[in-house]
Enzyme design. Sequence first.
Site, short mmCIF file in Angstrom:
data_model
loop_
_atom_site.label_atom_id
_atom_site.label_comp_id
_atom_site.label_asym_id
_atom_site.label_seq_id
_atom_site.Cartn_x
_atom_site.Cartn_y
_atom_site.Cartn_z
N ARG A 150 45.47 27.61 46.67
CA ARG A 150 45.44 26.50 47.63
C ARG A 150 46.14 25.28 47.05
O ARG A 150 46.94 24.63 47.71
CB ARG A 150 44.00 26.17 48.00
CG ARG A 150 43.42 26.94 49.19
CD ARG A 150 43.48 28.46 49.02
NE ARG A 150 42.78 29.17 50.08
CZ ARG A 150 41.52 29.59 49.98
NH1 ARG A 150 40.82 29.38 48.87
NH2 ARG A 150 40.97 30.23 50.99
N ASP A 179 46.81 33.59 48.22
CA ASP A 179 46.00 33.36 49.43
C ASP A 179 46.95 33.05 50.57
O ASP A 179 48.18 33.10 50.42
CB ASP A 179 45.00 32.22 49.20
CG ASP A 179 43.68 32.49 49.94
OD1 ASP A 179 43.70 32.55 51.18
OD2 ASP A 179 42.65 32.65 49.26
N HIS A 252 43.80 37.25 53.86
CA HIS A 252 44.23 36.13 53.01
C HIS A 252 45.64 36.38 52.46
O HIS A 252 45.91 36.14 51.28
CB HIS A 252 43.23 35.91 51.87
CG HIS A 252 41.95 35.28 52.30
ND1 HIS A 252 41.76 33.92 52.36
CD2 HIS A 252 40.78 35.83 52.71
CE1 HIS A 252 40.53 33.65 52.78
NE2 HIS A 252 39.92 34.80 53.01
N GLU A 316 36.58 38.18 54.16
CA GLU A 316 37.11 37.41 55.29
C GLU A 316 38.39 38.04 55.84
O GLU A 316 39.45 37.43 55.87
CB GLU A 316 37.36 35.97 54.87
CG GLU A 316 36.08 35.24 54.49
CD GLU A 316 36.32 33.84 53.97
OE1 GLU A 316 35.41 32.99 54.10
OE2 GLU A 316 37.41 33.57 53.43
N THR A 458 39.91 25.33 46.04
CA THR A 458 40.58 24.03 45.92
C THR A 458 41.23 23.54 47.22
O THR A 458 42.19 22.78 47.18
CB THR A 458 41.64 24.09 44.81
OG1 THR A 458 42.63 25.09 45.13
CG2 THR A 458 41.01 24.39 43.47
#
Length: 528
Positions: A150, A179, A252, A316, A458
Amino acid sequence: MPASRPDLALLPRPSRMSSLGGRLTLDRDTAVRALPGAEPAADLLRSLVGPAAGLPLAPSPEGRIVLALDEQLGGLGEEGYGLTVGPQALLLRAAHPTGLLRGVQTVRQLLPAEALSGGARGSGSWELPCVEITDIPELPWRGSLLDVARHFRPMDYLLRYVDLLALHKLNVLHLHLTDDQGWRMPVDAYPRLTTVGARRARSQRGPEGPGRTRFDATPHEGAYTKAELRGLVRYAAERGITVVPEIEMPGHVRAALAAYPELGNHPERRLEVWDRWGVCETILGVHEEVFAFCRAVLEEVMDVFPSPYIHIGGEECPTSEWESSPAARERAAAEGLADPAALHGWFMGRIGAFLVEHGRTPVGWAVSGTELPLDFTVMAWRDASHARAAARRGHRVVAAYHRTTYLDYVQSEASFEPVAQPGDPVTLRTVHDYEPAPAEWSPEERDRILGTQAQLWTEYVRTPEEIEYLSYPRLCALADRSWSGGRGDWPGFVGRLRHHTARLDALGVPYRPLDARSLATAAYASPS
């Protein structure tokens, strides 16, 4: 004793420690004698203590600091050590080289805090308290996740981060490399992963919400070279830390699909690296080209990272794209799966088997582990009850419960706390008091808990100062509990922490200050 003796306020707390009275003086003439096999620990002591304290600590067969491997200490395991500091000499022993590395960090903490910072000392000498210590960790996995996907952090900062972990006897750096918002690991077979996937045009500022989602106008980018990552692995290993890489799949992966859209469920669609936080609906497809990609990436990852564990994400992962994709529905039917949603477990199992074939243990995020083959080590993020279900099923488990170990939540409800992940505070005491494996579990269930780790995602963490403000002193609490065990010593921990902050000050760590709010808040009770 430690609370009233700042020089004995060690963190984490040693298993056994007794004061011998008196002090040992180290000066510029003090030399180090490293017996066979102890040379790496002597080099670490020299590199960490020498420049900061202004002591050469030259090697000598007559040295008063003696480091030795001793097979008679085999009962202390790989990381245990014995340390005796007398008025004339210091003896550090361990059965394994890693134990000597842990003992070196204890020697650092026994020195005055100024000796960690390179503070001027006119006399050129330092004193250590005479003490006898026998020390062994409670848990074998004591880690910290740092999300560099991130918000990218340059390698020089990662080296500092490793040094702070080592000071606290943490032994795993879980590096979240990819990600939706960025891909930081170079892959020779797929160069666009970093030439395209490592850069996003802007970033979301603050939590998302109706009418209040904000963005900056600043591109964010960064990727490591393989030489840098190998250097990080080597640097960490010299401090007894394993770097566990994480490459997210099958969700992701928006950054990867921006670089190679043919790996997705809609290859005709051109995507940008995602600039929002939260869960992206875009996931990998399930055609054979995708598995060739995953294998090629992981082969290069394994070439750089010798860790026995390779993390492949898995959490996720919305399955709506698979459910609407004729190709994915056809694949699910061909594999005898109940529906496209079942492709998730099938996908993870196939990649996990590839890692096992290459001698590595796959790690995956999971609620309970029921969707993962037993070859996987489960990183349980929800709570202890879900970790227990995974342990009962036969998985090894790393406890990473979000309400007790996620450091991207605020530390208090005070207005001065930085923007953070929405949710109730994760306080210092919450981190210190939580049990990775509660006492009411069976011995077999408890034995399947490898350890625990903190997580610092982050999305809202943009600078090194913010990383360290959010990490410390909460990471001190996790280090203390995971090494020392023994819930209920909150007053003792607080007493030692008050003295330990002088070490953090000496190292320039901008930790969250201790105040009545952080030292008195009741602990969170996790479901068991």
